[in-house]
Write a protein that holds these residues in place. Structure first.
Motif, PDB file in Angstrom:
ATOM      1  N   ALA A 190      49.560  -4.083 -13.431  1.00 10.10           N
ATOM      2  CA  ALA A 190      50.187  -2.681 -13.384  1.00 10.10           C
ATOM      3  C   ALA A 190      49.513  -1.501 -13.736  1.00 10.10           C
ATOM      4  N   GLU A 191      48.395  -2.152 -13.908  1.00  9.04           N
ATOM      5  CA  GLU A 191      46.841  -1.231 -14.021  1.00  9.04           C
ATOM      6  C   GLU A 191      46.395  -0.190 -12.863  1.00  9.04           C
ATOM      7  N   LEU A 192      46.440  -1.619 -11.799  1.00 10.96           N
ATOM      8  CA  LEU A 192      46.098  -1.095 -10.554  1.00 10.96           C
ATOM      9  C   LEU A 192      47.619  -0.742  -9.707  1.00 10.96           C
ATOM     10  N   GLY A 193      48.480   0.154 -10.665  1.00 14.74           N
ATOM     11  CA  GLY A 193      50.054   0.052  -9.803  1.00 14.74           C
ATOM     12  C   GLY A 193      49.825  -1.258  -8.399  1.00 14.74           C
ATOM     13  N   LEU A 194      50.204  -2.619  -8.800  1.00 17.29           N
ATOM     14  CA  LEU A 194      51.247  -3.077  -7.825  1.00 17.29           C
ATOM     15  C   LEU A 194      51.823  -3.993  -8.516  1.00 17.29           C
ATOM     16  N   GLN A 196      54.768  -2.697  -9.278  1.00 17.15           N
ATOM     17  CA  GLN A 196      56.317  -2.118  -8.524  1.00 17.15           C
ATOM     18  C   GLN A 196      56.216  -2.700  -7.125  1.00 17.15           C
ATOM     19  N   SER A 197      55.381  -2.835  -6.597  1.00 19.41           N
ATOM     20  CA  SER A 197      55.159  -3.971  -4.739  1.00 19.41           C
ATOM     21  C   SER A 197      54.957  -5.275  -4.741  1.00 19.41           C
ATOM     22  N   LYS A 233      50.399  -4.842  -1.265  1.00 21.57           N
ATOM     23  CA  LYS A 233      49.940  -3.372  -1.703  1.00 21.57           C
ATOM     24  C   LYS A 233      49.919  -2.214  -0.485  1.00 21.57           C
TER      25      LYS A 233
END
Length: 238
Positions: A190-194, A196-197, A233
């Motif tokens: 969640a922190e790295l924005g991953l 959702q992918s 990513k």
């Protein structure tokens, strides 16, 4: 002397066995199948049951406790090897079955090491199988690699700091048997924005198959041991 076959039986769907694997399983005299507890059913055996002749073939269920302690596990590895050697020396052909592929995080690798060291006269043939990694990517519709993409496959023994470095260095990361560490790694994703992918897949190829894209719904849940997480990513559109 007869031969030992290490047969990858795929992730769960009997139709994902290779033709070679099916042929060997139908022809051998003895099937060795691993399980985590003496009273537990063997997942690998359940996959191949349609191809076996119980009247002609012997099935040996070999127990390997769910432990990381080699001192606990080694007697079980050695007992399994002794059983296999006894059957082969009696002139019977043996197949050791394993989910996925025998050379990817498989219990068979420990037996293979002991056999090579202590019984080099025994001929071993490795029969590759479809891995849960490839099968999960297929059902999720998520390509693992394109062009120069780098792919990392990790067992569930990594620390969060190690995973952070791996995520920085690779375009696709597959976390095997992720159930026991999911709640520790989700905040990092969640922190790295991953988040959702990424996609979570449990028991791919079986009747219990599940594909989950919304990882937040899994936090705090008791997850299946036979599950993995694919993190890409590039997102769903590559």
């Amino acid at each position: 002397m007869s031969r030992l076959y290490a047969v990858g039986v795929g992730p769960g769907d009997p139709e994902l066995l290779t033709r070679k694997a099916e042929r060997i399983l139908r022809q051998v005299d003895v099937i060795c199948t691993p399980t985590g507890a003496a009273e537990a059913a063997s997942y690998a055996l359940n996959i191949v049951e349609p191809f076996l002749d119980r009247e002609r073939q012997q099935v040996l269920v070999q127990t390997f406790p769910m432990s990381k302690d080699e001192a606990v596990l080694r007697p079980h590895w050695e007992a399994a090897v002794a059983q296999i050697v006894t059957e082969i020396e009696a002139g019977r052909e043996v197949a050791f079955i394993t989910i996925g592929d025998p050379f990817l995080y498989s219990t068979f690798l420990y037996l293979w090491r002991i056999l090579r060291q202590n019984h080099p006269q025994i001929e071993i043939e490795i029969v590759p199988g479809i891995t849960s990694v490839g099968a999960a990517a297929a059902v999720a519709g998520l390509p693992l690699g394109l062009a120069a993409d780098r792919i990392a496959i990790l067992p569930a023994t990594y620390a969060v700091d190690e995973l952070r470095r791996t995520l920085a260095d690779f375009e696709t990361v597959v976390l095997m048997k992720v159930s026991r560490v999911f709640d520790q790694i989700y905040p990092l994703l969640a922190e790295l924005g991953l988040a959702q992918s990424s996609v979570f897949v449990r028991r791919v190829g079986s009747s219990d198959e599940e594909v989950v894209h919304d990882l937040a719904t899994l936090v705090g849940q008791k997850l299946d041991y036979l599950s993995l997480l694919i993190i890409h990513k590039g997102g769903w559109d590559g």
